[in-house]
Write a protein that holds these residues in place. Structure first.
Motif, PDB file in Angstrom:
ATOM      1  N   ALA A  37      14.773  75.056  48.680  1.00  0.00           N
ATOM      2  CA  ALA A  37      14.277  73.920  47.902  1.00  0.00           C
ATOM      3  C   ALA A  37      14.810  74.043  46.484  1.00  0.00           C
ATOM      4  CB  ALA A  37      12.765  73.884  47.898  1.00  0.00           C
ATOM      5  N   ARG A  38      15.171  72.909  45.922  1.00  0.00           N
ATOM      6  CA  ARG A  38      15.688  72.918  44.557  1.00  0.00           C
ATOM      7  C   ARG A  38      15.338  71.610  43.878  1.00  0.00           C
ATOM      8  NH1 ARG A  38      21.900  73.623  42.561  1.00  0.00           N
ATOM      9  NH2 ARG A  38      21.472  73.239  40.380  1.00  0.00           N
ATOM     10  N   ASN A  39      14.817  71.708  42.662  1.00  0.00           N
ATOM     11  CA  ASN A  39      14.540  70.536  41.847  1.00  0.00           C
ATOM     12  C   ASN A  39      15.752  70.292  40.948  1.00  0.00           C
ATOM     13  OD1 ASN A  39      13.122  68.377  40.792  1.00  0.00           O
ATOM     14  ND2 ASN A  39      12.157  69.625  39.205  1.00  0.00           N
ATOM     15  N   VAL A  40      16.250  69.077  40.949  1.00  0.00           N
ATOM     16  CA  VAL A  40      17.446  68.743  40.178  1.00  0.00           C
ATOM     17  C   VAL A  40      17.078  67.683  39.148  1.00  0.00           C
ATOM     18  CG1 VAL A  40      19.788  67.827  40.291  1.00  0.00           C
ATOM     19  CG2 VAL A  40      18.900  69.188  42.175  1.00  0.00           C
ATOM     20  N   THR A  41      17.258  68.000  37.872  1.00  0.00           N
ATOM     21  CA  THR A  41      17.019  67.049  36.800  1.00  0.00           C
ATOM     22  C   THR A  41      18.318  66.887  36.021  1.00  0.00           C
ATOM     23  OG1 THR A  41      14.727  67.766  36.638  1.00  0.00           O
ATOM     24  CG2 THR A  41      15.613  66.518  34.786  1.00  0.00           C
ATOM     25  N   VAL A  42      18.802  65.655  35.967  1.00  0.00           N
ATOM     26  CA  VAL A  42      20.025  65.354  35.230  1.00  0.00           C
ATOM     27  C   VAL A  42      19.653  64.381  34.119  1.00  0.00           C
ATOM     28  CG1 VAL A  42      22.329  64.356  35.363  1.00  0.00           C
ATOM     29  CG2 VAL A  42      21.467  65.723  37.256  1.00  0.00           C
ATOM     30  N   THR A  43      19.937  64.757  32.878  1.00  0.00           N
ATOM     31  CA  THR A  43      19.602  63.913  31.740  1.00  0.00           C
ATOM     32  C   THR A  43      20.635  62.807  31.573  1.00  0.00           C
ATOM     33  OG1 THR A  43      20.779  65.408  30.262  1.00  0.00           O
ATOM     34  CG2 THR A  43      18.424  65.762  30.508  1.00  0.00           C
ATOM     35  N   PRO A  44      20.207  61.641  31.070  1.00  0.00           N
ATOM     36  CA  PRO A  44      21.159  60.539  30.894  1.00  0.00           C
ATOM     37  C   PRO A  44      22.151  60.836  29.778  1.00  0.00           C
ATOM     38  CG  PRO A  44      18.978  59.911  30.107  1.00  0.00           C
ATOM     39  CD  PRO A  44      18.853  61.265  30.712  1.00  0.00           C
ATOM     40  N   LYS A  45      23.383  60.426  29.993  1.00  0.00           N
ATOM     41  CA  LYS A  45      24.436  60.557  28.989  1.00  0.00           C
ATOM     42  C   LYS A  45      25.170  59.227  28.923  1.00  0.00           C
ATOM     43  CE  LYS A  45      24.984  65.470  29.521  1.00  0.00           C
ATOM     44  NZ  LYS A  45      25.790  66.578  29.936  1.00  0.00           N
ATOM     45  N   ALA A  46      25.319  58.707  27.738  1.00  0.00           N
ATOM     46  CA  ALA A  46      25.968  57.414  27.561  1.00  0.00           C
ATOM     47  C   ALA A  46      27.422  57.477  28.019  1.00  0.00           C
ATOM     48  CB  ALA A  46      25.899  56.990  26.100  1.00  0.00           C
ATOM     49  N   GLY A  47      27.844  56.448  28.736  1.00  0.00           N
ATOM     50  CA  GLY A  47      29.235  56.348  29.144  1.00  0.00           C
ATOM     51  C   GLY A  47      29.636  57.247  30.293  1.00  0.00           C
ATOM     52  N   ARG A  48      28.675  57.763  31.066  1.00  0.00           N
ATOM     53  CA  ARG A  48      29.006  58.665  32.175  1.00  0.00           C
ATOM     54  C   ARG A  48      28.180  58.334  33.414  1.00  0.00           C
ATOM     55  NH1 ARG A  48      29.870  64.706  30.073  1.00  0.00           N
ATOM     56  NH2 ARG A  48      32.006  64.400  30.658  1.00  0.00           N
ATOM     57  N   TYR A  49      28.753  58.671  34.554  1.00  0.00           N
ATOM     58  CA  TYR A  49      28.029  58.623  35.816  1.00  0.00           C
ATOM     59  C   TYR A  49      27.501  60.029  36.087  1.00  0.00           C
ATOM     60  CZ  TYR A  49      30.007  54.069  36.988  1.00  0.00           C
ATOM     61  OH  TYR A  49      30.342  52.744  36.997  1.00  0.00           O
ATOM     62  N   PRO A  50      26.183  60.220  36.102  1.00  0.00           N
ATOM     63  CA  PRO A  50      25.665  61.566  36.353  1.00  0.00           C
ATOM     64  C   PRO A  50      25.837  61.965  37.815  1.00  0.00           C
ATOM     65  CG  PRO A  50      23.858  60.016  36.231  1.00  0.00           C
ATOM     66  CD  PRO A  50      25.108  59.249  35.896  1.00  0.00           C
ATOM     67  N   SER A  51      26.143  63.220  38.043  1.00  0.00           N
ATOM     68  CA  SER A  51      26.259  63.716  39.413  1.00  0.00           C
ATOM     69  C   SER A  51      25.906  65.200  39.443  1.00  0.00           C
ATOM     70  CB  SER A  51      27.658  63.495  39.966  1.00  0.00           C
ATOM     71  OG  SER A  51      28.584  64.304  39.296  1.00  0.00           O
ATOM     72  N   GLN A  52      25.477  65.630  40.606  1.00  0.00           N
ATOM     73  CA  GLN A  52      25.135  67.030  40.814  1.00  0.00           C
ATOM     74  C   GLN A  52      25.424  67.351  42.274  1.00  0.00           C
ATOM     75  OE1 GLN A  52      23.641  69.087  38.375  1.00  0.00           O
ATOM     76  NE2 GLN A  52      23.912  70.784  39.758  1.00  0.00           N
ATOM     77  N   THR A  53      26.061  68.490  42.532  1.00  0.00           N
ATOM     78  CA  THR A  53      26.349  68.908  43.895  1.00  0.00           C
ATOM     79  C   THR A  53      25.509  70.137  44.227  1.00  0.00           C
ATOM     80  OG1 THR A  53      28.599  68.063  43.734  1.00  0.00           O
ATOM     81  CG2 THR A  53      28.148  69.617  45.507  1.00  0.00           C
ATOM     82  N   ILE A  54      24.819  70.078  45.369  1.00  0.00           N
ATOM     83  CA  ILE A  54      23.981  71.169  45.839  1.00  0.00           C
ATOM     84  C   ILE A  54      24.685  71.814  47.025  1.00  0.00           C
ATOM     85  CG2 ILE A  54      21.709  71.821  46.729  1.00  0.00           C
ATOM     86  CD1 ILE A  54      21.669  70.510  43.935  1.00  0.00           C
TER      87      ILE A  54
END
Length: 117
Positions: A37-54
């Protein structure tokens, strides 16, 4: 006319599934256990598409258990509208790679849970 109607129905189904609160691959069985189990929090950044790979299993971690189900839950009350994509592996395999993709300039908060035997 039927082709256009079918295309619209498929498009609406895809949009609805990609913006759901919970995405699930596989099926949980009564004797399954939570193996990751993993909690993923990605903060907003202007001008970018947020992504995270698990990646499962993480480097240096090996269980030898088969994955039966993968769940990705949105932890925001107001839906953070991210999309989860199973890139590699998954149910009935020992590895998985899940990519979480957010909206342009927005962040997200999700929990990835992997169940196995």
């Amino acid at each position: 006319m039927k082709t256009i109607l079918c295309a619209v129905v498929v498009l609406l189904a895809c949009v609805t599934l990609s913006q759901s609160l919970t995405q699930t691959w596989g099926h949980r069985f009564p004797d399954d256990s939570l193996i990751y189990a993993r909690n993923v929090t990605v903060t907003p950044k202007a001008g970018r598409y947020p992504s995270q790979t698990i990646q499962y299993p993480p480097k240096g971690y090996y269980t030898g258990k088969y994955i039966t189900a993968i769940q990705v839950k949105d932890n925001e009350k107001k839906r953070s509208l991210f999309m989860s994509v199973l890139k590699r592996g998954g149910p009935y395999q020992k590895v998985a790679s899940i990519e979480l993709l957010g909206l342009y300039g927005k962040g997200f908060n999700a929990t990835v849970m992997i169940y196995g035997l």
